[in-house]
Design an enzyme around this catalytic site. Sequence first.
Site, PDB file in Angstrom:
ATOM      1  N   SER A  12       0.854  -1.187   0.000  1.00 31.56           N
ATOM      2  CA  SER A  12       0.000   0.000   0.000  1.00 31.56           C
ATOM      3  C   SER A  12       0.889   1.236   0.000  1.00 31.56           C
ATOM      4  O   SER A  12       2.080   1.164   0.310  1.00 31.56           O
ATOM      5  CB  SER A  12      -0.913  -0.019   1.241  1.00 31.56           C
ATOM      6  OG  SER A  12      -1.768   1.107   1.269  1.00 31.56           O
ATOM      7  N   CYS A  13       0.301   2.376  -0.340  1.00 33.31           N
ATOM      8  CA  CYS A  13       1.049   3.639  -0.314  1.00 33.31           C
ATOM      9  C   CYS A  13       0.039   4.776  -0.218  1.00 33.31           C
ATOM     10  O   CYS A  13      -0.938   4.673   0.519  1.00 33.31           O
ATOM     11  CB  CYS A  13       1.946   3.769  -1.539  1.00 33.31           C
ATOM     12  SG  CYS A  13       1.075   3.734  -3.125  1.00 33.31           S
ATOM     13  N   GLY A  14       0.242   5.853  -0.960  1.00 32.89           N
ATOM     14  CA  GLY A  14      -0.710   6.947  -0.951  1.00 32.89           C
ATOM     15  C   GLY A  14      -1.824   6.760  -1.957  1.00 32.89           C
ATOM     16  O   GLY A  14      -2.992   6.990  -1.658  1.00 32.89           O
ATOM     17  N   GLY A  67      -1.388   4.027  -4.718  1.00 36.32           N
ATOM     18  CA  GLY A  67      -1.142   2.859  -5.549  1.00 36.32           C
ATOM     19  C   GLY A  67       0.043   2.962  -6.483  1.00 36.32           C
ATOM     20  O   GLY A  67       0.245   2.076  -7.310  1.00 36.32           O
ATOM     21  N   TRP A  87      -3.876   4.580   0.741  1.00 35.14           N
ATOM     22  CA  TRP A  87      -4.319   5.491   1.801  1.00 35.14           C
ATOM     23  C   TRP A  87      -5.354   6.500   1.317  1.00 35.14           C
ATOM     24  O   TRP A  87      -6.121   7.058   2.110  1.00 35.14           O
ATOM     25  CB  TRP A  87      -3.129   6.227   2.415  1.00 35.14           C
ATOM     26  CG  TRP A  87      -3.467   6.750   3.776  1.00 35.14           C
ATOM     27  CD1 TRP A  87      -3.663   8.044   4.140  1.00 35.14           C
ATOM     28  CD2 TRP A  87      -3.683   5.970   4.964  1.00 35.14           C
ATOM     29  NE1 TRP A  87      -3.985   8.125   5.474  1.00 35.14           N
ATOM     30  CE2 TRP A  87      -3.995   6.863   6.007  1.00 35.14           C
ATOM     31  CE3 TRP A  87      -3.644   4.599   5.242  1.00 35.14           C
ATOM     32  CZ2 TRP A  87      -4.278   6.434   7.300  1.00 35.14           C
ATOM     33  CZ3 TRP A  87      -3.907   4.174   6.526  1.00 35.14           C
ATOM     34  CH2 TRP A  87      -4.227   5.083   7.531  1.00 35.14           C
TER      35      TRP A  87
END
Length: 295
Positions: free
Chosen positions: A239-241, A243, A268
Amino acid sequence: MSTPHDDAPLELPGPVVSTEWLAGHLDDPRLVLVDASSTLNRTGEALPGALLLDLDGPFSDPASDLPHTAPPAAQLTAAARDLGISRTSTVVAYDGKGIFASARVWWLLRSAGFERVAVLDGGLPAWVAEGRPTGAHAAPPAEPGDVELAPRPGRFVGAEDVARALDDPGAVVLDARSAGRFAGTEPEPRPGLRPGHMPGAVSLPYTELQDAQGRLLPLPRLRERIEAAAPGARRIVTSCGSGITACVLALGAHLAGREDVAVYDGSWSEWGRPGPRPVVGPETLSPRPGPPPPG
């Protein structure tokens, strides 16, 4: 008269190629070179023959209210064909920040059944630092490609899948955002998102898989980083901000030999919205407005 190139595809040495390898194959007609730089990192300077691949445009789903969502198969196929990508093509993606958005292209295409795709180690900065030639982006080809793309199940996952992974002792959710964003001590760049992280997620900033020049760490060190973050995990969800940099972790996990890897497409931007999904961190909403970052 046919040539050897007509029958044999251009094979890649792996999912990451060096500047030396690319320089030796720039003139190969089987190669499709794409610049995946985000709008924040994009410049007019390009590698010779590179086409601009817009992850904010046709390579994202316009129907989604989340940034950078994977597009439907028909849209992804049409966007790839517009860049001249055919069934027999070999694609190399690079970006203006080392390995950043280029990993998203690698994941998108592989997740849709196209395997001959790689990222350029170090991206545009490495190429320029070596004094190699650059120019303007190339125009899209007059003849479209004939590639056919179809999403493979399980490569991209949603919030409910992530919630199950967080409760699964055999799975690990890795968060590619900075340590400060993970802890909630840095405000989220996207307005309205709660700062912090998913309960049970593990922080592994994507930059920790790269050296100071934006190249991936040597394989033994890469394996060490992945193993330290996900010791013995049979499944990894990244996961990240939004994708983008989650795909850098997916690339690292793949290189480290992990086979069961998925990317949380909403990341996120979805999980951090106000709502019932649990968050570990400060409870206040981000007060900082401004343009969203790509990853």
